[in-house]
Design a protein around this motif. Structure first.
Motif, short mmCIF file in Angstrom:
data_model
loop_
_atom_site.label_atom_id
_atom_site.label_comp_id
_atom_site.label_asym_id
_atom_site.label_seq_id
_atom_site.Cartn_x
_atom_site.Cartn_y
_atom_site.Cartn_z
N PHE A 152 -5.82 44.83 52.48
CA PHE A 152 -5.30 45.27 53.77
C PHE A 152 -5.00 44.07 54.65
O PHE A 152 -5.44 42.95 54.40
CB PHE A 152 -6.28 46.22 54.47
CG PHE A 152 -7.48 45.53 55.08
CD1 PHE A 152 -7.45 45.09 56.39
CD2 PHE A 152 -8.62 45.33 54.34
CE1 PHE A 152 -8.54 44.46 56.96
CE2 PHE A 152 -9.73 44.69 54.89
CZ PHE A 152 -9.69 44.26 56.20
N LEU A 153 -4.24 44.33 55.71
CA LEU A 153 -4.03 43.35 56.77
C LEU A 153 -4.03 44.07 58.11
O LEU A 153 -3.91 45.29 58.18
CB LEU A 153 -2.74 42.54 56.55
CG LEU A 153 -1.40 43.29 56.38
CD1 LEU A 153 -0.83 43.71 57.72
CD2 LEU A 153 -0.42 42.38 55.68
N LEU A 154 -4.18 43.29 59.18
CA LEU A 154 -4.29 43.84 60.53
C LEU A 154 -3.10 43.41 61.36
O LEU A 154 -2.76 42.22 61.40
CB LEU A 154 -5.59 43.36 61.18
CG LEU A 154 -6.05 44.12 62.43
CD1 LEU A 154 -6.43 45.55 62.08
CD2 LEU A 154 -7.25 43.40 63.06
N LEU A 155 -2.47 44.37 62.01
CA LEU A 155 -1.30 44.10 62.86
C LEU A 155 -1.72 44.03 64.33
O LEU A 155 -2.69 44.67 64.73
CB LEU A 155 -0.24 45.18 62.68
CG LEU A 155 0.26 45.43 61.26
CD1 LEU A 155 1.37 46.48 61.27
CD2 LEU A 155 0.74 44.14 60.61
N GLY A 156 -0.95 43.28 65.11
CA GLY A 156 -1.29 43.05 66.51
C GLY A 156 -0.75 44.09 67.46
O GLY A 156 -0.65 43.82 68.67
N GLU A 157 -0.39 45.26 67.00
CA GLU A 157 0.04 46.37 67.86
C GLU A 157 -0.55 47.67 67.31
O GLU A 157 -0.86 47.77 66.12
CB GLU A 157 1.56 46.45 67.94
CG GLU A 157 2.21 45.25 68.63
CD GLU A 157 3.70 45.44 68.87
OE1 GLU A 157 4.21 46.53 68.58
OE2 GLU A 157 4.34 44.48 69.35
N GLY A 158 -0.65 48.66 68.22
CA GLY A 158 -1.24 49.93 67.81
C GLY A 158 -0.57 51.11 68.50
O GLY A 158 0.63 51.08 68.78
N SER A 159 -1.38 52.12 68.81
CA SER A 159 -0.83 53.36 69.36
C SER A 159 -0.19 53.15 70.74
O SER A 159 0.75 53.84 71.09
CB SER A 159 -1.92 54.42 69.44
OG SER A 159 -3.01 53.96 70.22
N ARG A 160 -0.70 52.19 71.52
CA ARG A 160 -0.11 51.95 72.83
C ARG A 160 1.32 51.43 72.72
O ARG A 160 2.12 51.60 73.64
CB ARG A 160 -0.96 50.93 73.61
CG ARG A 160 -2.26 51.50 74.14
CD ARG A 160 -3.03 50.46 74.93
NE ARG A 160 -4.28 51.02 75.45
CZ ARG A 160 -5.22 50.30 76.04
NH1 ARG A 160 -5.04 48.99 76.21
NH2 ARG A 160 -6.33 50.87 76.48
N GLN A 161 1.63 50.78 71.63
CA GLN A 161 2.98 50.25 71.42
C GLN A 161 3.86 51.21 70.62
O GLN A 161 4.97 50.88 70.23
CB GLN A 161 2.91 48.89 70.71
CG GLN A 161 2.31 47.76 71.53
CD GLN A 161 0.80 47.82 71.62
OE1 GLN A 161 0.13 48.29 70.71
NE2 GLN A 161 0.26 47.34 72.73
N GLY A 162 3.33 52.40 70.33
CA GLY A 162 4.13 53.42 69.65
C GLY A 162 3.95 53.50 68.16
O GLY A 162 4.63 54.30 67.49
N LEU A 163 3.04 52.73 67.59
CA LEU A 163 2.79 52.82 66.14
C LEU A 163 1.86 53.99 65.85
O LEU A 163 1.12 54.46 66.72
CB LEU A 163 2.17 51.51 65.62
CG LEU A 163 2.95 50.23 65.90
CD1 LEU A 163 2.32 49.06 65.15
CD2 LEU A 163 4.42 50.38 65.52
N SER A 164 1.88 54.45 64.60
CA SER A 164 1.07 55.60 64.24
C SER A 164 0.70 55.52 62.76
O SER A 164 1.32 54.78 61.99
CB SER A 164 1.80 56.91 64.53
OG SER A 164 3.02 56.97 63.79
N ILE A 165 -0.31 56.29 62.38
CA ILE A 165 -0.72 56.35 60.98
C ILE A 165 0.45 56.88 60.13
O ILE A 165 1.14 57.82 60.52
CB ILE A 165 -1.96 57.25 60.82
CG1 ILE A 165 -3.17 56.59 61.48
CG2 ILE A 165 -2.24 57.54 59.34
CD1 ILE A 165 -4.43 57.43 61.44
#
Length: 254
Positions: free
Chosen positions: A109-122
Motif C-alpha cells: 500500500f501507499l498513502l496519499l496526501g488528500e482525502g475526503s475533504r478534497q473529494g476523494l472516496s473509497i
C-alpha cells in the motif's frame, strides 16, 4: 666621561634608529623581502579569513539553490508527464501527492496526501505515469490508503490487448505480477499489453496495466504469464485519482 654621556644622551636615539634601519636593510637583502611579506600576511590574516568564510557561505548557498532548482525542475517534469498521460473518456482525474509508505509493506500500500475533504472516496482508481497503480481502500479527511496491484491480496480482471484473452492478475510483492488465464491456450506472447477488463467490477475497462515478460503454458491446468507493470510502483511520488463507484452488474474474483 661626562662629555661622552652628554653626547650619548643627545644622539643615542638617532644612532639606535640608524642601526635598526641597517639591520632591517640587511634582513631584506638576505630574505628578498620575505619578512615584510609575512608581516603583511599576518596583518591581513583576519580579513582574509572573514573573506574566505563569506566566500564559503556564498558557495554553499549557491549549491543549495542549484539543487533546489534541479529538484523543482524534475518535479515539474513529472507533473507534466502526469498531465500528458492519456486519460479515459468521460473520466476526470485529480493529481495527488504520495506522502507515505511502510518499509515492511512497500509493495502492499501507499498513502496519499488528500482525502475526503478534497473529494476523494473509497474505490477511487489510482493511476501512475505508465498505467494502473491500485485503488483507494480506506480514507480519512486528509489522507487516502491505496491497495497496490503488487499486493498478493489484490485480484483484478485483465485482458490481452492483441488477442482479447481474459485473465486474473495478482501481485507478488515486486514490480512483476502474475496473470492466470481463464483458457488453456490463451495465445499470449511476450510484449503483449494488458488492460483492465470490461468484466472488472473494481476498475473501468481499458486502463493500461503492463506488458507480458514471459509465458508459462507447460501446465495446461494453470497457464500464466509474468507481467511487468507499466507504472513504477516502487518510486511513485505523484498519482492521478479517478473517482469510481464499484459496479454491481459485473463480477471479478477478489
Amino acid at each position: 666621561m661626562a662629555v661622552f654621556w652628554r653626547w650619548w644622551g643627545r644622539y643615542a636615539g638617532g644612532l639606535l634608529l640608524t642601526v635598526l634601519i641597517l639591520i632591517g636593510a640587511w634582513i631584506l637583502r638576505e630574505t628578498n623581502g620575505a619578512a615584510i611579506r609575512e608581516f603583511y600576511r599576518l596583518l591581513n590574516l583576519p580579513l582574509q579569513q572573514r573573506g574566505d568564510e563569506q566566500q564559503s557561505l556564498i558557495q554553499a548557498r549557491t549549491w543549495q539553490l542549484e539543487q533546489q532548482l534541479a529538484e523543482l525542475q524534475a518535479e515539474n517534469a513529472r507533473l507534466r508527464q502526469l498531465l500528458n498521460t492519456p486519460m479515459l473518456p468521460n473520466l476526470e482525474g485529480r493529481i495527488v501527492p504520495v506522502i507515505g509508505r511502510s518499509s515492511d509493506q512497500w509493495w502492499r500500500f501507499l498513502l496519499l496526501g488528500e482525502g475526503s475533504r478534497q473529494g476523494l472516496s473509497i474505490g477511487g482508481v489510482v493511476i501512475g505515469n505508465g498505467g494502473l497503480v491500485g485503488r483507494i481502500t480506506s480514507i480519512t479527511p486528509n489522507t487516502s490508503r491505496v491497495m497496490l496491484l503488487t499486493d498478493p491480496a489484490s485480484r483484478i480482471g485483465v485482458v490481452v490487448g492483441r488477442t482479447r484473452q481474459m485473465g486474473i492478475l495478482r501481485g507478488q510483492l515486486n514490480q512483476q505480477v502474475i496473470v492466470e488465464f481463464l483458457e488453456k491456450d490463451p495465445k499470449v506472447q511476450p510484449k503483449d499489453t494488458l488492460f483492465t477488463s470490461a468484466l472488472s467490477s473494481l476498475f473501468p475497462a481499458g486502463i493500461p496495466v503492463g506488458e507480458v515478460q514471459s509465458v508459462e503454458l507447460e501446465d495446461p491446468t494453470r497457464p500464466h504469464a509474468t507481467v511487468i507493470l507499466g507504472a513504477p510502483i516502487d518510486r511513485l511520488e505523484w498519482v492521478t485519482v479517478i473517482p469510481y463507484a464499484e459496479s454491481t452488474d459485473t463480477f471479478t474474483p477478489n
